[in-house]
Write an enzyme that holds these catalytic residues in place. Sequence first.
Site, PDB file in Angstrom:
ATOM      1  N   ASP A 136      -2.072  12.575 -20.458  1.00 14.69           N
ATOM      2  CA  ASP A 136      -2.601  13.070 -19.185  1.00 14.69           C
ATOM      3  C   ASP A 136      -3.231  14.453 -19.280  1.00 14.69           C
ATOM      4  OD1 ASP A 136      -3.153  12.839 -16.455  1.00 14.69           O
ATOM      5  OD2 ASP A 136      -1.309  13.882 -15.895  1.00 14.69           O
ATOM      6  N   CYS A 190      -2.531  -7.563  -5.932  1.00 12.34           N
ATOM      7  CA  CYS A 190      -2.307  -6.951  -4.619  1.00 12.34           C
ATOM      8  C   CYS A 190      -2.497  -7.957  -3.485  1.00 12.34           C
ATOM      9  CB  CYS A 190      -3.262  -5.780  -4.416  1.00 12.34           C
ATOM     10  SG  CYS A 190      -2.925  -4.355  -5.470  1.00 12.34           S
ATOM     11  N   CYS A 193      -2.553  -7.571   0.728  1.00  8.35           N
ATOM     12  CA  CYS A 193      -1.739  -6.422   1.176  1.00  8.35           C
ATOM     13  C   CYS A 193      -2.601  -5.173   1.342  1.00  8.35           C
ATOM     14  CB  CYS A 193      -0.624  -6.165   0.172  1.00  8.35           C
ATOM     15  SG  CYS A 193       0.419  -4.753   0.592  1.00  8.35           S
ATOM     16  N   CYS A 196      -0.605   0.288   1.213  1.00  3.32           N
ATOM     17  CA  CYS A 196      -0.896   1.619   0.680  1.00  3.32           C
ATOM     18  C   CYS A 196      -2.100   2.246   1.372  1.00  3.32           C
ATOM     19  CB  CYS A 196      -1.120   1.549  -0.825  1.00  3.32           C
ATOM     20  SG  CYS A 196      -2.515   0.519  -1.341  1.00  3.32           S
ATOM     21  N   CYS A 200      -1.759   5.873   4.497  1.00  2.00           N
ATOM     22  CA  CYS A 200      -2.278   7.190   4.109  1.00  2.00           C
ATOM     23  C   CYS A 200      -2.490   8.083   5.333  1.00  2.00           C
ATOM     24  CB  CYS A 200      -3.596   7.035   3.356  1.00  2.00           C
ATOM     25  SG  CYS A 200      -4.297   8.616   2.836  1.00  2.00           S
ATOM     26  N   CYS A 216      -7.257  13.461   0.014  1.00  3.60           N
ATOM     27  CA  CYS A 216      -5.930  13.094  -0.496  1.00  3.60           C
ATOM     28  C   CYS A 216      -4.976  14.286  -0.438  1.00  3.60           C
ATOM     29  CB  CYS A 216      -6.059  12.586  -1.926  1.00  3.60           C
ATOM     30  SG  CYS A 216      -4.488  12.205  -2.722  1.00  3.60           S
ATOM     31  N   CYS A 243       2.067  13.797  -2.497  1.00  2.00           N
ATOM     32  CA  CYS A 243       2.321  12.827  -1.427  1.00  2.00           C
ATOM     33  C   CYS A 243       2.699  11.504  -2.073  1.00  2.00           C
ATOM     34  CB  CYS A 243       1.066  12.665  -0.571  1.00  2.00           C
ATOM     35  SG  CYS A 243       1.231  11.461   0.770  1.00  2.00           S
ATOM     36  N   CYS A 246       1.577   6.363  -0.340  1.00  2.00           N
ATOM     37  CA  CYS A 246       0.924   5.135  -0.798  1.00  2.00           C
ATOM     38  C   CYS A 246       1.693   4.472  -1.932  1.00  2.00           C
ATOM     39  CB  CYS A 246      -0.526   5.398  -1.199  1.00  2.00           C
ATOM     40  SG  CYS A 246      -0.736   6.479  -2.622  1.00  2.00           S
ATOM     41  N   CYS A 250       4.471   0.405  -1.535  1.00  2.00           N
ATOM     42  CA  CYS A 250       4.004  -0.758  -2.296  1.00  2.00           C
ATOM     43  C   CYS A 250       5.096  -1.824  -2.371  1.00  2.00           C
ATOM     44  CB  CYS A 250       3.606  -0.333  -3.713  1.00  2.00           C
ATOM     45  SG  CYS A 250       3.076  -1.718  -4.748  1.00  2.00           S
TER      46      CYS A 250
END
Length: 390
Positions: A136, A190, A193, A196, A200, A216, A243, A246, A250
Amino acid sequence: MTTSTSEPAELIRAEAKALGFDLCRFTDIDEAWPAAARLERFVAEGRHGEMEWLAETLPRRRHPRAMWQDARSAIVLGLNYGPDRDPLAILGEPAKGAISVYAQGDDYHELMKARVKALARWLQARFGGELKVFVDTAPLLEKPLAERAGLGWQGKHTNLVSREFGSWLFLGSILTSLELPPDPPEPEACGSCRACLDVCPTAAFPAPFQLDARRCISYLTIELKGPIPREFRAALGNRIFGCDDCLAVCPWNKFARAAREQKLHARETLRAPALAELSRLDEAAFRALFAKSPVKRTGRDRFVRNVLYAIGNAGEPALATEALRLLDDPSPVVRGAAVWALSRLLAAAEFERLRTERLPLERDESVRDEWVTPPPLVPAEAGTQAEAAG
């Protein structure tokens, strides 16, 4: 040395598990890389906000081989950081700060990097070849790589979703010159659905599988250096670093479980810290509290800025004392947030008195702007309580 047998793959998986990783899968990197086109559109539309490093490193993100031409395979590693309790429960305690799950324990970058490097050393000693390690911190698109390796798929919230661990996986990767048998990719699951997307607070998803980082809360509270735009401040609630909304809603999280790595478990001091105490952090106290946390990279001023927005949202006039004290803070971004918090907590007459007193003395334009912008309406009972508290 190159190999195409399945034996090394199983040995690598076993070693990764012994090092504490929850998933280890492989993919080749010969095919086209559609994720690059999606990222280019994201940047072209300005959705990256102030994250200029994304634009600057676009050429290196177009394909894993743009990072290293000799790479033949990728080993993608997953580490579960699932919480041991509902991460959204804290949103019902407005006088306490909500810190994203990933930042409540030790810094995953350091933990992952040490383990990925350990696996890389073992791999090279056992099978030879050349390799490069990523956690990352380099221009490698790790989520699309993880999707191709079958760790999960990028959900409608653009984060990786795993059938085993829900939305709670840290990723690390090794690019290697070895030719390892690829695992099948994980198809997107997904369905219809929208959980998420609909949860938000700032409507940061213009469409499924698309994110506008400028809206965001994670971007706003972590990456944005100046004042957070007024249109988003009330929606922050008591979220002071990141945050989880989202991620936490799930449905695939029903299969998730708490992290087995103890260092990723939340420290008690960061589970539900009081906003009043956090607002009193000076630089030294901030560094001490977040010594091993990802929060430390945001810096004290931006963090206290976030705390002040949360104080303004708390609806507790007693917290006005903390904001009043920070009107004299050396940092303009802190002073400006303090003004906004007071505009939410004080009665109109009291706020006007402060403005008349303070505005002529303020030299920073961003803070002056906070003073002259009409404050939001404060319920009559809040103003009465504030006057009584004063």
